[in-house]
Design an enzyme around this catalytic site. Structure first.
Site, PDB file in Angstrom:
ATOM      1  N   SER A 202     -10.411   8.295  46.074  1.00 26.55           N
ATOM      2  CA  SER A 202     -10.003   6.905  46.289  1.00 26.55           C
ATOM      3  C   SER A 202      -9.006   6.405  45.250  1.00 26.55           C
ATOM      4  CB  SER A 202     -11.225   5.987  46.331  1.00 26.55           C
ATOM      5  OG  SER A 202     -12.016   6.144  45.179  1.00 26.55           O
ATOM      6  N   HIS A 255      -9.963   2.608  41.303  1.00 31.32           N
ATOM      7  CA  HIS A 255      -9.135   1.963  42.320  1.00 31.32           C
ATOM      8  C   HIS A 255      -8.011   1.151  41.680  1.00 31.32           C
ATOM      9  CE1 HIS A 255     -12.737   2.042  45.351  1.00 31.32           C
ATOM     10  NE2 HIS A 255     -12.315   3.247  45.007  1.00 31.32           N
TER      11      HIS A 255
END
Length: 278
Positions: A202, A255
């Site tokens: 991610s 992230h």
């Protein structure tokens, strides 16, 4: 005749051709390995076509282009819309690096199901302490670890969608550099908060989101883009992660770090672009 552009989406190409027809400019669509080519018969009209093309690339889904197809009485191209299998579609929209990473992630996930998470993490997780710093694969391999079916499906879907178009348009080396840099920096950012107990693609995916979106905004001629609505959703999802709304264990720092890296790399790569958002 002059080739104006190659467009991967046949319907969008047809919409632009029909729109230019309303301006009394005749364009022709021809098949191409990457999609379709648009050709101009009258070279004297090239400057006008290029001007309209710039506007089209900034907002290809604007209703005026679809309306032009209806006005022209042509909502279909003479080119056939071929049916492809899921595997053909998967391969056609991705390069060798995109597909290789997908296969690697799936193989590691299966191995984790068989041997257990910790057995695989002991070899591939982010460096636990300074004694593992020279095991340089760990700085990247943590991105290939996934801990649930939803986790890997979500990440690989975005990786294929974003990494595929980046590799197809900008080359394998560009995607490789972004993948390595974002894996290292997103991993480092997450390690400051959770130690070595994390994994997943991610951080790289958020770097791709930032890179593809900003490049599409500043340099649409590069042929990659992420719709603003999807980018807004991604940012909202990132923010939601800090409030633990869904009760999921989310690598928020990875992230954020990945997104920042992607935006910075895109800003640098498009620094000389003449087309920026006004």
């Amino acid at each position: 005749m002059t080739r104006v552009i190659v467009i991967s989406n046949l319907r969008l190409a047809q919409a632009f051709v029909d729109y230019m027809a309303t301006h009394h400019v005749a364009l022709e669509i021809r098949p191409d390995a990457q999609g379709v080519e648009i050709w101009l018969a009258d070279d004297e009209q090239l400057s006008a076509v290029q001007h309209e093309l710039e506007q089209f690339l900034l907002d290809p889904l604007n209703p005026r282009y679809q309306a032009a197809s209806w006005q022209a009485g042509n909502v279909n191209s003479n080119l056939p819309y071929q049916r492809f299998s899921y595997l053909q579609t998967l391969r056609s929209q991705a390069g060798p690096l995109t597909l290789s990473v997908m296969v690697l992630c799936i193989a590691i996930y299966i191995l984790m199901l068989i041997t257990g998470d910790m057995a695989v993490m002991s070899w591939l997780a982010w460096p636990y302490n300074s004694s593992q710093y020279l095991q340089i694969w760990r700085w990247v391999s943590h991105a290939f670890l996934h801990f649930s079916l939803l986790h890997i499906l979500f990440n690989l879907m975005w990786w294929w969608y974003l990494g595929g178009q980046m590799e197809k348009r900008l080359g394998t080396s560009k995607l490789l550099v972004l993948t390595i840099v974002s894996a290292v920096f997103s991993g480092w950012g997450q390690s400051l908060f959770s130690g070595a107990n994390f994994g997943g693609l991610s951080g790289v995916v958020y770097a791709l989101m930032g890179y593809v979106w900003l490049t599409g905004e500043r340099a649409p001629e590069h042929g990659i883009s992420l719709p603003r609505g999807l980018m807004a959703f991604s940012v909202l999802w990132l923010i939601a992660g800090y409030f633990d709304i869904l009760g999921l264990s989310i690598a928020n720092a990875a992230h954020v770090s990945g997104l920042i890296i992607g935006l910075l790399m895109a800003f640098w790569d498009t620094r000389n672009s003449a087309r920026t958002v006004q």
